[in-house]
Design a protein around this motif. Structure first.
Motif, PDB file in Angstrom:
ATOM      1  N   GLU A  87      -5.047   7.783  -1.382  1.00 51.82           N
ATOM      2  CA  GLU A  87      -5.782   8.811  -2.127  1.00 51.82           C
ATOM      3  C   GLU A  87      -6.924   8.199  -2.933  1.00 51.82           C
ATOM      4  O   GLU A  87      -8.041   8.735  -2.968  1.00 51.82           O
ATOM      5  CB  GLU A  87      -4.830   9.555  -3.065  1.00 51.82           C
ATOM      6  CG  GLU A  87      -3.840  10.463  -2.357  1.00 51.82           C
ATOM      7  CD  GLU A  87      -2.927  11.199  -3.334  1.00 51.82           C
ATOM      8  OE1 GLU A  87      -2.554  12.341  -3.057  1.00 51.82           O
ATOM      9  OE2 GLU A  87      -2.589  10.598  -4.380  1.00 51.82           O
ATOM     10  N   THR A  88      -6.653   7.052  -3.572  1.00 54.53           N
ATOM     11  CA  THR A  88      -7.680   6.385  -4.381  1.00 54.53           C
ATOM     12  C   THR A  88      -8.839   5.918  -3.512  1.00 54.53           C
ATOM     13  O   THR A  88     -10.020   6.097  -3.866  1.00 54.53           O
ATOM     14  CB  THR A  88      -7.073   5.187  -5.127  1.00 54.53           C
ATOM     15  OG1 THR A  88      -5.997   5.635  -5.943  1.00 54.53           O
ATOM     16  CG2 THR A  88      -8.115   4.509  -6.004  1.00 54.53           C
ATOM     17  N   THR A  94       0.838  -1.206   0.000  1.00 57.31           N
ATOM     18  CA  THR A  94       0.000   0.000   0.000  1.00 57.31           C
ATOM     19  C   THR A  94       0.872   1.254   0.000  1.00 57.31           C
ATOM     20  O   THR A  94       1.859   1.346   0.738  1.00 57.31           O
ATOM     21  CB  THR A  94      -0.930   0.013   1.225  1.00 57.31           C
ATOM     22  OG1 THR A  94      -1.663  -1.213   1.285  1.00 57.31           O
ATOM     23  CG2 THR A  94      -1.913   1.168   1.138  1.00 57.31           C
ATOM     24  N   THR A  95       0.479   2.209  -0.834  1.00 56.90           N
ATOM     25  CA  THR A  95       1.218   3.463  -0.941  1.00 56.90           C
ATOM     26  C   THR A  95       0.327   4.649  -0.563  1.00 56.90           C
ATOM     27  O   THR A  95      -0.890   4.514  -0.409  1.00 56.90           O
ATOM     28  CB  THR A  95       1.715   3.681  -2.381  1.00 56.90           C
ATOM     29  OG1 THR A  95       0.573   3.811  -3.247  1.00 56.90           O
ATOM     30  CG2 THR A  95       2.577   2.511  -2.850  1.00 56.90           C
ATOM     31  N   PHE A  96       0.938   5.813  -0.452  1.00 57.15           N
ATOM     32  CA  PHE A  96       0.179   7.037  -0.190  1.00 57.15           C
ATOM     33  C   PHE A  96      -0.830   7.276  -1.311  1.00 57.15           C
ATOM     34  O   PHE A  96      -1.971   7.700  -1.066  1.00 57.15           O
ATOM     35  CB  PHE A  96       1.143   8.229  -0.075  1.00 57.15           C
ATOM     36  CG  PHE A  96       0.479   9.517   0.307  1.00 57.15           C
ATOM     37  CD1 PHE A  96       0.222   9.828   1.630  1.00 57.15           C
ATOM     38  CD2 PHE A  96       0.098  10.431  -0.683  1.00 57.15           C
ATOM     39  CE1 PHE A  96      -0.407  11.027   1.975  1.00 57.15           C
ATOM     40  CE2 PHE A  96      -0.523  11.621  -0.353  1.00 57.15           C
ATOM     41  CZ  PHE A  96      -0.776  11.929   0.988  1.00 57.15           C
ATOM     42  N   GLU A  97      -0.439   6.966  -2.536  1.00 55.92           N
ATOM     43  CA  GLU A  97      -1.331   7.139  -3.679  1.00 55.92           C
ATOM     44  C   GLU A  97      -2.531   6.200  -3.585  1.00 55.92           C
ATOM     45  O   GLU A  97      -3.648   6.551  -4.002  1.00 55.92           O
ATOM     46  CB  GLU A  97      -0.575   6.918  -4.987  1.00 55.92           C
ATOM     47  CG  GLU A  97       0.453   7.978  -5.342  1.00 55.92           C
ATOM     48  CD  GLU A  97       1.676   7.966  -4.430  1.00 55.92           C
ATOM     49  OE1 GLU A  97       2.293   9.042  -4.262  1.00 55.92           O
ATOM     50  OE2 GLU A  97       2.011   6.877  -3.895  1.00 55.92           O
ATOM     51  N   ASP A  98      -2.321   5.017  -3.038  1.00 55.97           N
ATOM     52  CA  ASP A  98      -3.441   4.091  -2.828  1.00 55.97           C
ATOM     53  C   ASP A  98      -4.445   4.674  -1.841  1.00 55.97           C
ATOM     54  O   ASP A  98      -5.667   4.524  -2.002  1.00 55.97           O
ATOM     55  CB  ASP A  98      -2.938   2.740  -2.316  1.00 55.97           C
ATOM     56  CG  ASP A  98      -2.142   1.976  -3.353  1.00 55.97           C
ATOM     57  OD1 ASP A  98      -2.452   2.102  -4.547  1.00 55.97           O
ATOM     58  OD2 ASP A  98      -1.206   1.248  -2.959  1.00 55.97           O
ATOM     59  N   ARG A 119      -1.959  15.226   3.228  1.00 54.48           N
ATOM     60  CA  ARG A 119      -0.596  15.599   3.658  1.00 54.48           C
ATOM     61  C   ARG A 119      -0.639  16.234   5.043  1.00 54.48           C
ATOM     62  O   ARG A 119       0.212  15.953   5.898  1.00 54.48           O
ATOM     63  CB  ARG A 119       0.019  16.576   2.651  1.00 54.48           C
ATOM     64  CG  ARG A 119       0.223  16.014   1.257  1.00 54.48           C
ATOM     65  CD  ARG A 119       1.345  15.001   1.207  1.00 54.48           C
ATOM     66  NE  ARG A 119       1.466  14.411  -0.134  1.00 54.48           N
ATOM     67  CZ  ARG A 119       2.306  13.428  -0.424  1.00 54.48           C
ATOM     68  NH1 ARG A 119       3.102  12.931   0.525  1.00 54.48           N
ATOM     69  NH2 ARG A 119       2.348  12.931  -1.648  1.00 54.48           N
ATOM     70  N   ARG A 176     -10.884   8.826  -2.442  1.00 51.73           N
ATOM     71  CA  ARG A 176     -11.687   9.317  -3.565  1.00 51.73           C
ATOM     72  C   ARG A 176     -12.990   8.530  -3.699  1.00 51.73           C
ATOM     73  O   ARG A 176     -14.064   9.091  -3.922  1.00 51.73           O
ATOM     74  CB  ARG A 176     -10.869   9.234  -4.850  1.00 51.73           C
ATOM     75  CG  ARG A 176     -11.578   9.838  -6.072  1.00 51.73           C
ATOM     76  CD  ARG A 176     -10.760   9.671  -7.343  1.00 51.73           C
ATOM     77  NE  ARG A 176      -9.451  10.295  -7.228  1.00 51.73           N
ATOM     78  CZ  ARG A 176      -8.295   9.640  -7.300  1.00 51.73           C
ATOM     79  NH1 ARG A 176      -8.297   8.332  -7.469  1.00 51.73           N
ATOM     80  NH2 ARG A 176      -7.162  10.280  -7.190  1.00 51.73           N
TER      81      ARG A 176
END
Length: 957
Positions: A430-431, A424-428, A450, A434
């Protein structure tokens, strides 16, 4: 005809002997054709009347095109389902150099310790990591999966209970459903009651012998169980915890709050989900249970020179010794996957593991904050990686939007579970935010992710925060660069003999080629990264593969249907017997509890029968090694009112096609029983006969034997069962994914299709061999065995043979006479190492013998090299028999010889260094050196060290 249309056949690569070699071997046997040999070896009454109806064999290139098309039907969405399965990052250095390396995946179980020191060290590392992380004193070298490990713990604690009238296993309601399902299955034969109730002191009644805690709980919550455990112990109730290994880097280990046993799955340590497996389960416990612990334990001892050495301790082949009194029927573990997990721990070390765990926990806390900012209620106050979000009536809309974004969550009663993992990433995050924002009619930009990272608070209560160190041994603190890790992996690999070096002629274990093309799809993401509980419309590739494999194996076995749930041969035995049990119960004949087992049977047979709650009655064998039909009939009739089944291996464990097998099956059926066939020797049946044709009702298949899944140093295995039509309704079901009817028994393993990812290997083998190729492989295996028999029978008595003097695919060499001059069969086994060979199966099924199986994959040159070695060893024994060489000071008694011994300045032995190291000329070109001398077994059992010792600890012991 021109060869312009010639297409190379995969079978010509799989089968070892070339056409001219086959003719040479047949000539040595005094035969004109391969079919002539088969007519002599296989009784005519059991021969199939038609060829196998399988698809035309594919070339390797064509197969890879087809399997890619199948893989493309699987949809790999981002999985946040959890429930015991998590996406992982497999370190490339481990994937390429272990999982994809035949130097690691083709080894056999380390029964011959001197040529298995590499994987023994890796497994000792696994034990050490597990013991450290769980806070307990001793761990084994892996079990099959988390659910069956919990069942093994239940049985161990039940057998060791102080109050022998207590029969209740108290289980938390907050447990994974697949684990509860398996517990229910295993409890039935012993009359154990599974009581699901809150783990509160007032629920610790006198009829409870042990209790089970999920930690963290199935819904992700964390609690402190110190008080509950203390209260349980005051009432002589033992405590088992199922723990998430990754979480234990941050959480107080169960051993520190008093757990007697801790089990779980090491999948999070760098092993892909693989649609359910294979993964190495772990089992840790207190020193007091060291002689009760199921499975294998790797222990530290020394060799003949006093050097550090490793071996399998205590339980080695326990089921073959104790049989129906064994503490477990476990034969195959998950060694290769435990080795991967151990290298993952070595590569990352204590700080690296903690960093991964902390990142998972921090991202979970960030997601928690973000969802609350959006107005959602997050239920879990204390957690490691899992959130529960109350969404009420919005479940449908949320699920739809999640799928649109290729996300899988866990949905349960108006709640959405989200479990994060190391990928899992920070971008995940975000998704995910969303998706949830859209359901609320908001923009995900409304949440300042952030900014929220600066506001994160602990999600782990102070009393549950780990303070104790772990992975402190230098092994876990030395190899963190890829260069160092690669060299460490290779240093251990170099200590192990595998199929890369020579044939492994183990009778009843079928160590054949694991072709590279068969292995390629295993590590493709579309097979490896699928969660076993993913929505069915995302798994159509796997479903096609499993359904086709079902059809093919049903054709091969003559059965109506297969179940792929059992993930080992011994578990297949158990599953088959439980299916038979359910069948009898459906006919109001549940009282049938007698299982007839020949004296020659595999030790797992009586152990499995005992686990299924059956009473074992042993049937005699005659002087030729066959089942004594008169004794069988007498005992079948004597127990007719209660006859449950017969367990029979065919060809027999003595390596012979018994002429009376059809009559044997008829006797059982006439007396109300069912016939269970052990499929260990299926390699001699495929295409020539079948269990269904012979008259069996159920049979397990060792896909890790006959159908090319590699042994991996002791596992993975797959043991699917095939059944006749009347048993189909009773095949295992699954609590999470329905795969059988209402009458199906409850689950026997954690995942619906067992170790599904390795089914790709057997699928590849059958697809590329086709019906003709599989039949030719069987014929070639029988030829290779009979050629070895003919070459050796003037040097070693062959114990049993069929009516025409032929063996099946294996034979037993009788070495008992050599005891008169002090030579044991184990001496021959150790001396074979000096010749570059792994020993055949030692002292099974007859003490003092070697059981040899060459398989179809070995060339005539390799067979001759093996025979030359055994003939040379026979000459060395002869020198002892004549008195030319001393009975105690000889090359066999000192074997194996290490490079250190042979190159030492001092040499005072009554034979030359040349004799020790290079007794035959081929060894000067290609020599495998054992890394240690003969291992001291008794010292290892007297002083059990089963985690990585410091130099001081080792010297003191």
């Amino acid at each position: 005809m021109s060869n312009v249309f010639y297409q190379e056949k995969f079978q010509d690569r799989h089968n070892g002997p070339r056409v001219e070699e086959i003719q040479e071997m047949l000539g040595y046997l005094g035969l004109q054709s391969l079919d002539q040999l088969i007519d002599q070896a296989v009784p005519s009454q059991i021969r199939l009347k038609k060829a196998l109806a399988l698809p035309t064999a594919l070339s390797e290139k064509s197969f890879l095109v087809k399997i890619q098309q199948i893989a493309d039907k699987n949809k790999v969405f981002k999985s946040y389902i959890g429930q015991g399965y998590y996406d992982v990052t497999v370190p490339a250095v481990i994937q390429r150099n272990v999982l994809e390396n035949p130097g690691w995946y083709t080894q056999y179980t380390p029964y011959q310790a001197e040529i298995a020191q590499g994987r023994l060290q890796a497994l000792l590392n696994f034990q050490t990591a597990v013991a450290d992380l769980t806070g307990l004193e001793i761990a084994n070298a892996s079990l099959l999966d988390e659910a069956t490990a919990a069942a093994e713990a239940m049985f161990m604690l039940y057998s060791a209970r102080k109050n022998k009238t207590a029969n209740v296993f108290l289980v938390t309601p907050n447990i994974y459903p697949q684990t509860l399902d398996v517990l229910q299955t295993r409890a039935v034969p012993f009359g154990v009651e599974i009581r699901v109730a809150d783990l509160e002191e007032e629920n610790l009644t006198e009829d409870i012998f042990a209790t089970l805690i999920q930690y963290p709980a199935a819904d992700g919550t964390i609690k402190d169980y110190t008080g509950f455990t203390a209260a349980a112990h005051e009432k002589n109730v033992t405590v088992c915890a199922i723990a998430d290994l990754m979480s234990l880097a941050l959480l107080t280990p169960p051993g520190e709050w008093g757990a007697d046993v801790v089990v779980g799955n090491s999948q999070r340590f760098g092993v892909p989900m693989g649609f359910g497996g294979p993964h190495a389960a772990f089992f840790a416990t207190k020193e007091a249970y060291k002689r009760n612990i199921p499975g294998r334990i790797i222990g530290v001892t020394s060799d003949a020179s006093g050097n550090y050495a490793l071996r399998m301790a205590l339980q080695t082949r326990e089921q073959h010794i104790r049989r129906d009194k064994a503490s477990s029927n476990i034969c195959t573990a998950q060694a290769l996957l435990a080795i991967m997990a151990s290298f993952y721990a070595v590569y990352h070390g204590p700080q690296g593991i903690k960093n991964i765990a902390k990142r998972i926990n921090d991202l979970t806390k960030l997601l928690d904050k973000a969802l609350q900012e959006l107005g959602y209620e997050q239920i879990n106050e204390a957690y490691f990686d899992t959130l529960r979000i109350a969404v009420g009536d919005h479940v449908g809309a949320l699920k739809s939007e999640a799928l649109n974004n290729e996300l899988n969550f866990f949905y349960h009663e108006g709640m959405v579970g989200i479990s994060l993992d190391e990928t899992t990433t920070f971008e995940d995050i975000e998704t995910i935010v969303r998706v949830f924002a859209k359901i609320k009619g908001k923009s995900w930009n409304d949440v300042d992710l952030r900014g929220l990272t600066e506001q994160l608070e602990s999600s782990i209560p102070s009393e549950a925060v780990r303070t104790s160190p772990y992975l402190t041994h230098p092994i876990f603190n030395s190899y963190h660069s890829e260069s160092e890790m690669l060299r460490y992996i290779k240093s251990l690999e170099a200590k192990d003999l595998s199929l890369c070096h020579s044939m492994i002629p183990l009778g009843s274990c079928t160590m054949k080629l694991n072709a590279t093309t068969e292995m390629l799809p295993l590590t493709w993401a579309r097979f490896g990264d699928l969660h076993p509980f993913a929505p069915v419309d995302q798994t159509s590739g796997y479903m096609q593969l499993i359904n086709e494999l079902n059809d093919w194996l049903s054709e091969i076995t003559g059965f109506a249907k297969m179940s792929f749930q059992p993930n080992s041969g011994a578990q297949g035995e158990y599953a088959g017997l439980m299916v038979i049990r359910a069948y009898h119960e459906s006919r109001s004949e549940g009282h049938r509890n007698v299982c007839l087992i020949p004296a020659s049977a595999h030790g797992t047979n009586p152990a499995s029968a005992s686990m299924a709650g059956l009473k074992v009655v042993v049937v005699k064998c005659d002087v030729y090694g066959n089942i004594d039909v008169v004794d069988l009939r007498t005992k079948a009739e004597e127990h007719a009112a209660n006859l449950n089944s017969l367990m029979v291996t065919y060809p027999s464990t003595h390596g012979v096609f018994e002429e009376s097998i059809i009559e044997i099956c008829e006797i059982i059926h006439q007396n109300g029983g069912q016939v269970y066939m052990d499929g260990a020797n299926m390699n001699a049946q495929v295409g020539l006969t079948s269990p269904g044709f012979i008259g069996a009702d159920v049979c397990h298949l060792n896909l890790h034997k006959t159908f090319c899944i590699p042994h991996g140093g002791g596992g993975p295995g797959m043991g699917p069962i095939g059944v006749a039509a009347h048993l189909v309704p009773f095949l295992p079901n699954h609590e999470v994914v329905e795969i059988s009817g209402e009458e199906g028994i409850s689950a026997v393993s954690a995942a619906p299709f067992g170790s599904a990812s390795i089914l790709t290997i057997s699928y590849a083998y059958i697809a590329m061999m086709g019906g003709e190729g599989l039949t030719d492989a069987t014929k070639t295996a029988i030829l290779n065995a009979n050629y070895i028999k003919a070459r050796l029978e003037n040097h070693y008595p062959v114990l049993y043979a069929g009516a025409n003097g032929r063996c099946a695919h294996e034979m037993i060499l009788d070495c008992r006479a050599f005891k008169s001059v002090g030579i044991e069969v184990s001496d021959i086994a150790k001396r074979l190492m000096d010749y570059g060979f792994h020993a055949p199966t030692v002292s099974f099924p007859v003490a003092g013998t070697l059981m040899v199986e060459p398989t179809e994959s070995e060339s005539k040159a390799e067979l001759d090299r093996f025979c030359d070695a055994l003939i040379a060893i026979r000459s060395e024994i002869a020198a002892v028999e004549t008195g030319e060489i001393d009975q105690k000071e000889n090359v066999l008694k000192h074997a194996p010889h290490t490079a250190e011994i042979v190159s030492a300045d001092e040499w005072n032995r009554p034979y030359s260094r040349q004799t020790a190291a290079y007794p035959l000329s081929y060894l000067k070109v290609n020599k495998f050196w054992p890394s240690v001398g003969r291992v001291n077994d008794s010292q290892g059992d007297r002083t059990l060290i089963c985690s990585c010792p410091s130099i001081e600890e080792y010297m003191e012991a």
